[in-house]
Design an enzyme around this catalytic site. Structure first.
Site, PDB file in Angstrom:
ATOM      1  N   THR A  13       0.906  -1.251   0.089  1.00 52.35           N
ATOM      2  CA  THR A  13      -0.172  -0.034   0.042  1.00 52.35           C
ATOM      3  C   THR A  13       0.865   1.196  -0.054  1.00 52.35           C
ATOM      4  O   THR A  13       0.485   2.323  -0.565  1.00 52.35           O
ATOM      5  CB  THR A  13      -0.854  -0.049   1.240  1.00 52.35           C
ATOM      6  OG1 THR A  13      -1.934  -0.867   1.073  1.00 52.35           O
ATOM      7  CG2 THR A  13      -1.668   1.361   1.496  1.00 52.35           C
ATOM      8  N   TYR A  26      -8.039   0.237  -4.053  1.00 51.30           N
ATOM      9  CA  TYR A  26      -6.681   0.956  -4.478  1.00 51.30           C
ATOM     10  C   TYR A  26      -5.819  -0.429  -5.100  1.00 51.30           C
ATOM     11  O   TYR A  26      -6.235  -1.635  -4.480  1.00 51.30           O
ATOM     12  CB  TYR A  26      -5.744   1.780  -3.591  1.00 51.30           C
ATOM     13  CG  TYR A  26      -5.544   0.848  -2.386  1.00 51.30           C
ATOM     14  CD1 TYR A  26      -6.338   0.511  -1.353  1.00 51.30           C
ATOM     15  CD2 TYR A  26      -4.330   0.200  -2.381  1.00 51.30           C
ATOM     16  CE1 TYR A  26      -5.898  -0.112  -0.247  1.00 51.30           C
ATOM     17  CE2 TYR A  26      -3.954  -0.570  -1.222  1.00 51.30           C
ATOM     18  CZ  TYR A  26      -4.772  -0.713  -0.411  1.00 51.30           C
ATOM     19  OH  TYR A  26      -4.165  -1.430   0.600  1.00 51.30           O
ATOM     20  N   THR A  92       1.533  -4.484   4.333  1.00 49.01           N
ATOM     21  CA  THR A  92       1.406  -4.549   5.665  1.00 49.01           C
ATOM     22  C   THR A  92       1.021  -6.154   5.981  1.00 49.01           C
ATOM     23  O   THR A  92       1.049  -6.427   7.260  1.00 49.01           O
ATOM     24  CB  THR A  92       0.525  -3.711   6.327  1.00 49.01           C
ATOM     25  OG1 THR A  92      -0.778  -3.743   5.613  1.00 49.01           O
ATOM     26  CG2 THR A  92       1.089  -2.121   6.110  1.00 49.01           C
ATOM     27  N   ASP A  93       0.202  -6.696   5.016  1.00 44.57           N
ATOM     28  CA  ASP A  93      -0.631  -8.141   5.319  1.00 44.57           C
ATOM     29  C   ASP A  93       0.666  -9.150   5.678  1.00 44.57           C
ATOM     30  O   ASP A  93       0.222  -9.646   6.698  1.00 44.57           O
ATOM     31  CB  ASP A  93      -1.293  -8.514   4.048  1.00 44.57           C
ATOM     32  CG  ASP A  93      -2.252  -7.732   3.551  1.00 44.57           C
ATOM     33  OD1 ASP A  93      -2.724  -6.650   4.195  1.00 44.57           O
ATOM     34  OD2 ASP A  93      -2.683  -8.137   2.493  1.00 44.57           O
ATOM     35  N   LYS A 165       0.093  -7.434  13.014  1.00 42.93           N
ATOM     36  CA  LYS A 165      -0.938  -6.552  12.311  1.00 42.93           C
ATOM     37  C   LYS A 165      -2.353  -6.951  12.951  1.00 42.93           C
ATOM     38  O   LYS A 165      -2.727  -8.080  12.764  1.00 42.93           O
ATOM     39  CB  LYS A 165      -1.021  -6.770  10.781  1.00 42.93           C
ATOM     40  CG  LYS A 165      -1.970  -5.875  10.057  1.00 42.93           C
ATOM     41  CD  LYS A 165      -2.087  -5.925   8.714  1.00 42.93           C
ATOM     42  CE  LYS A 165      -3.106  -4.848   7.958  1.00 42.93           C
ATOM     43  NZ  LYS A 165      -3.158  -5.027   6.699  1.00 42.93           N
ATOM     44  N   GLU A 286      -3.015 -28.108  29.095  1.00 45.57           N
ATOM     45  CA  GLU A 286      -4.154 -29.252  28.936  1.00 45.57           C
ATOM     46  C   GLU A 286      -3.639 -30.403  28.220  1.00 45.57           C
ATOM     47  O   GLU A 286      -4.281 -31.602  28.286  1.00 45.57           O
ATOM     48  CB  GLU A 286      -5.384 -28.593  28.489  1.00 45.57           C
ATOM     49  CG  GLU A 286      -6.034 -27.822  29.477  1.00 45.57           C
ATOM     50  CD  GLU A 286      -7.354 -27.178  28.849  1.00 45.57           C
ATOM     51  OE1 GLU A 286      -8.365 -27.917  28.946  1.00 45.57           O
ATOM     52  OE2 GLU A 286      -7.559 -26.027  28.579  1.00 45.57           O
TER      53      GLU A 286
HETATM   54  N1  GLU Z   1      -2.423  -6.372   0.762  1.00 41.30           N
HETATM   55  C1  GLU Z   1      -1.482  -5.282   0.446  1.00 41.30           C
HETATM   56  C2  GLU Z   1      -0.161  -5.605   0.987  1.00 41.30           C
HETATM   57  O1  GLU Z   1       0.019  -6.047   2.137  1.00 41.30           O
HETATM   58  C3  GLU Z   1      -1.887  -3.948   0.802  1.00 41.30           C
HETATM   59  C4  GLU Z   1      -2.152  -3.816   2.272  1.00 41.30           C
HETATM   60  C5  GLU Z   1      -1.104  -2.964   2.978  1.00 41.30           C
HETATM   61  O2  GLU Z   1       0.064  -2.746   2.700  1.00 41.30           O
HETATM   62  O3  GLU Z   1      -1.361  -2.451   3.826  1.00 41.30           O
HETATM   63  O4  GLU Z   1       0.766  -5.359   0.305  1.00 41.30           O
END
Ligand code: GLU
Length: 329
Positions: A13, A26, A92-93, A165, A286
């Protein structure tokens, strides 16, 4: 003399473009590193910056082949005199997975920091430029050396082992999970509030130099009434290891348990982790791990447990030794 920092851009992103400044849809990984750096020219006052477009993907498409190449590239950059630190721009994923893989396979005390963005480069109040700036500030600070790989998001500096995340869309999506962030960036200053105590980078015994693939490890998600079919499919496909994202303290539904026990007997390495967002999966709670031949993941979530297990399986299939890795790394 200014520090020399190399940026490896991978997409995400932070390099995404939306239809308009207020659109929620996007495409990730659309603008190149030079265009991205033009949005944050202030970094050139702090350091001698060079940029490299390593790949251009949404990080949902990150995989082991890219990790192996990325780790090798960073090791080679940091072993030379011409690079004092590496910044990686990343989606970010799966940022937490890449950070943890590099934390165990890059062997340098020089800073390695991942940054991303929750808003695309063309959105109102995009966070990418600030995260890049803060990441560069942190790399320039001599106190960052020796702390392992860090993620710098929303001013926080979070250790690779801890970072998760934990929200799909908020700017504050990144947290330390089982631990606080190690520090934060404010203006041109970096404040560290704790040390990283787990083994990493120069103290990691894992090396992937020259490797082009990793052992196969899958993840099975636990739930009430859990079907054993996905687990059986991985065993039948010959996977070397399976991480179970168990319920609570890594518990398994009764229909799954006998299959997991049988697989462990046949020397598939089984790690119990948890689908809980935080808290350790402890040994012999457990379930008696010795009796079933399982390994407890302690503070690693399922996706990071998978990474440690892949690296562990490059060295050994001994269950006690692998359990020890989960305590140390
Ligand atoms: N799904 C995309 C990725 O991880 C966009 C999410 C992001 O970067 O925040 O690259």
């Amino acid at each position: 003399m200014k520090p020399k920092i190399h940026i490896l851009a991978t997409g995400g992103t932070i390099a995404g473009v939306s239809a308009s400044a207020v659109s929620t849809s996007y495409s990730a990984g659309r603008i190149d590193i030079d265009t991205l750096l033009a949005t944050v020219p202030q970094v050139f006052e702090l350091a001698d910056i060079s940029g490299e477009q390593f790949c251009s993907i949404g990080s949902q498409d990150m995989n082991e082949a890219i990790w192996l190449k990325l780790s090798s590239r960073i090791n080679s950059l940091l072993s030379g005199e011409d690079c004092d630190g590496v910044l990686i721009t990343h989606g970010t994923d799966t940022m937490e997975e890449t950070a943890y893989f590099l934390n165990l396979t890059v062997h340098s005390e020089k800073p390695v920091i991942l940054v991303g963005a929750m808003r695309s480069a063309s959105a109102i109040s995009e966070d990418g430029p600030a995260n890049i700036y803060n990441g560069i500030v942190a790399i320039c600070d001599p106190k960052t050396r020796g702390r392992g790989v860090l993620c710098c998001m929303n001013n926080h500096l979070i250790a690779a082992k801890d970072v998760v995340k934990q929200h799909t869309t908020y700017l504050s999506a990144f947290e330390g999970g089982n631990s606080d962030s190690v520090g934060y960036v404010f203006g041109n200053n970096v404040y560290y509030q704790r040390d990283v105590t787990s083994r990493h980078t120069v103290n990691s015994e894992f090396s992937v130099e020259g490797m082009d693939k990793l052992p196969e490890v899958g993840i099975v998600y636990g739930y009430a009434g859990c079907s054993p079919l996905p687990f059986k499919a991985l065993v039948d496909a010959g996977f070397d290891g399976i991480v179970i994202a168990g319920v609570g303290n890594g518990n398994l539904y009764r229909d799954l348990l006998p299959y997991a026990e049988e697989a462990a007997e046949k020397s598939v390495i089984i790690v119990r982790s948890t689908r809980c967002p935080s808290g350790p999966t402890s040994l012999d709670a457990e379930l008696n791990d010795n009796r079933y031949g399982f390994i407890a993941s302690f503070n690693l979530n399922p996706q990071k447990s998978r990474i440690l297990l892949m690296l562990a399986l490059c060295r050994t299939r001994d269950r006690a030794r692998i359990q020890e890795y989960f305590l140390q790394y």
